[in-house]
Scaffold this active site. Structure first.
Site, PDB file in Angstrom:
ATOM      1  N   LYS A  99       0.805  -1.222   0.000  1.00  0.00           N
ATOM      2  CA  LYS A  99       0.000   0.000   0.000  1.00  0.00           C
ATOM      3  C   LYS A  99       0.836   1.269   0.000  1.00  0.00           C
ATOM      4  CE  LYS A  99      -4.146  -2.010   2.128  1.00  0.00           C
ATOM      5  NZ  LYS A  99      -3.654  -3.398   2.260  1.00  0.00           N
ATOM      6  N   GLU A 118      -2.519   5.975   8.939  1.00  0.00           N
ATOM      7  CA  GLU A 118      -3.125   6.829   7.934  1.00  0.00           C
ATOM      8  C   GLU A 118      -4.089   7.787   8.623  1.00  0.00           C
ATOM      9  OE1 GLU A 118      -3.918   5.248   3.657  1.00  0.00           O
ATOM     10  OE2 GLU A 118      -5.829   5.173   4.732  1.00  0.00           O
ATOM     11  N   HIS A 160     -15.075  -3.245   8.025  1.00  0.00           N
ATOM     12  CA  HIS A 160     -14.329  -2.780   6.862  1.00  0.00           C
ATOM     13  C   HIS A 160     -14.476  -3.713   5.668  1.00  0.00           C
ATOM     14  CE1 HIS A 160     -12.505   0.207   9.485  1.00  0.00           C
ATOM     15  NE2 HIS A 160     -12.075  -0.756  10.273  1.00  0.00           N
ATOM     16  N   ARG A 195      -6.675  -7.809  -9.100  1.00  0.00           N
ATOM     17  CA  ARG A 195      -7.435  -9.051  -9.264  1.00  0.00           C
ATOM     18  C   ARG A 195      -8.860  -8.702  -9.665  1.00  0.00           C
ATOM     19  NH1 ARG A 195     -10.621  -8.580  -4.776  1.00  0.00           N
ATOM     20  NH2 ARG A 195      -9.669  -7.701  -2.898  1.00  0.00           N
TER      21      ARG A 195
END
Length: 500
Positions: free
Chosen positions: A116, A200, A235, A293
């Site tokens: 990420k 984050e 999530h 994907r």
């Protein structure tokens, strides 16, 4: 074109890939664990290879066994589906070393985008805004404390690798920072074999909007519109729709262009999805990550565009160029997808296991069911509890929501608890119907996650389950003839009374 493709997955996605391969004249080969020996993805393949064992680690995550299975059966290519090894660069490399085509991006681009932090760097080079984040850090790391001091709380701890909401935690106070980082790291290590995490900035009340892209090996990249994925638990998405009710034509254009820019900057080939956080009040969006994907929710895109994403994956992997131009992508109508899970939404979404004593999905105009189970099948403890995906298409959003609600009311499942009552409660909520919702929808609407059943309903459900357990559980059981209408009983969906 390939003559034989091994599908390195299970459940509904393996069944769905098998269907496209057969339609293309390609022989699908299934792999299966011991508990899945009689599963639908095995029955819909032309050939099956056993992977002895029960756990994912022994079977669907075992690179050596799967590559050897492909060699033994003479497969030209491997399709990984989603989850399991689908975003594992080592698997893609192992396929290449064995002379087998991996139907997906290259191992190098997968490794780049699977990290990420590195994928954020790609987005920044492409001129796409990103959510402010820290470097990779560990509990107690000074970099974590410095980031927290600068941005304040709440913050988000995220796994550097993987996805699906695993290794992700919201930190609400300084005294929880090290603990939540440690817990997220352990979860990421268990799920992906990689415990790296970073911090984050927490974006309050965002919407989760993603853009589907397709890219061929000649550098031609297009986007296929957006999917709204903001209704989530832990999530993880449970309802997706397209088009998003939050996007204006101008914002849709900007986000589509940004997704294409990220894919091109990464040198991406095949199908992928660029995920964004959207602040609808400010009209601003931030790059989250790119999934290398096929996505679980790809059927809603197929429903509004009338194309087959898996077919394009196979064709691109075989070296074909995209014949679609961006101006060819003209969505029609509205589609919504509900994920049907074997879990109890009123008891912290705990998974539910056992035999599917009755499994009677709905059917009708505008409906599509991608299912990985059959009546009589055992829902085990070893794998993800998703049973199926139900998609409803209609000319407009209001009709598609109504079509989905009616279909869910006719979805009869006995033997395990499902989330169908929760899905219907969300669909009927005024805020959702108005399109005014975000990723905190379930958190801000606790009434939706409270059971609306009475003792009478519960007693009737228990009686039905007891009766069903004494009957044959095959699909053509004399006790439950296939032509018996679902509406014969008002008691549906684990005790919820069917509403008019």
């Amino acid at each position: 074109m390939f003559s034989k493709v091994l599908v390195a997955n299970r459940g509904e996605i393996a069944v769905r890939i098998n269907q496209t391969l057969r339609a293309m004249g390609i022989a699908p080969v299934a792999v299966h664990s011991d508990p899945d020996a009689g599963a639908p993805h095995v029955a819909t393949a032309e050939q099956a290879v056993s992977l002895p064992g029960s756990t994912a680690e022994e079977t669907y995550l075992n690179i050596d066994r799967i590559v050897q299975a492909a060699r033994d059966c003479g497969a030209d290519a491997i399709h990984p589906g989603y989850g399991f090894l689908s975003e594992n660069p080592a698997f893609a490399r192992a396929c290449g070393e064995a002379g087998i085509t991996f139907i997906g991006p290259t191992a190098d681009s997968m490794a780049l985008l699977g990290d990420k932090l590195r994928s954020k760097e790609i987005a920044q080079r492409a001129g796409v805004p990103v959510v402010p984040g820290s470097p990779e850090c560990l509990p107690g790391d000074p970099a974590a404390a410095e980031f927290a001091e600068h941005w304040g709380f709440p913050l988000l701890v995220k796994a550097t690798a993987g996805g699906g909401g695993r290794g992700m935690r919201v930190v609400n106070s300084p005294d929880r920072l090290d603990t939540d980082m440690e817990l997220a790291s352990r979860e990421a290590q268990a799920a992906f074999g990689d415990g790296r995490v970073f911090l984050e900035r927490y974006v309050a009340n965002p919407r989760h909007v993603e853009i589907q892209v397709l890219a061929d090996g000649a550098g031609h990249t297009i986007h296929l519109g957006e999917r709204e994925c903001s209704v989530q638990r832990r999530h993880q998405k449970i309802i997706e729709e397209t088009p998003s009710p939050a996007l204006t034509p101008e914002l849709r254009q900007r986000m589509g262009d940004a997704a294409v820019a990220v894919a091109r900057e990464a040198g991406y080939v095949n199908a992928g999805t660029v995920e964004f956080l959207l602040d609808p009040r400010a009209g601003e969006f931030y790059f989250l990550e790119m999934n290398a994907r096929l996505q679980v929710e790809h059927p809603v895109t197929e429903a509004v565009l009338g194309l087959d994403m898996v077919e394009w994956q196979v064709r691109i992997a075989d070296g074909e160029a995209l014949t679609l131009q961006q101006e060819d992508i003209q969505p029609r109508g509205h589609a919504i997808e509900c994920r049907i899970y074997a879990e109890d939404p009123y008891h912290d979404f705990v998974p539910s296991t056992g035999a599917l004593l009755r499994w009677r999905p709905p059917s009708g105009p505008g409906l599509r069911l991608d299912s990985g189970v059959d009546q009589g099948q055992e829902v085990s403890i070893y794998y993800d509890p998703m049973l199926a995906k139900l998609v409803a298409w209609a000319p407009d959003r209001e009709l598609s929501l109504r079509r989905m609600d009616v279909a869910l009311s006719q979805f009869l499942v006995l033997g395990v608890v499902t989330n169908i009552p929760l899905l219907r409660a969300v669909l009927r909520h005024a805020q959702f119907q108005q399109g005014e919702y975000d990723t905190g929808f379930l958190e801000w609407n606790p009434a939706v996650t409270r059971p609306a059943i009475t003792d009478e309903h519960r007693a009737m459900t228990q009686a039905l389950a007891a009766w069903a357990s004494q009957q044959p559980v095959g699909p053509a059981s004399p006790a439950a003839p296939a032509d018996r209408p679902v509406s014969a009983s008002p008691w549906q969906n684990a005790g919820e009374r069917r509403l008019p």
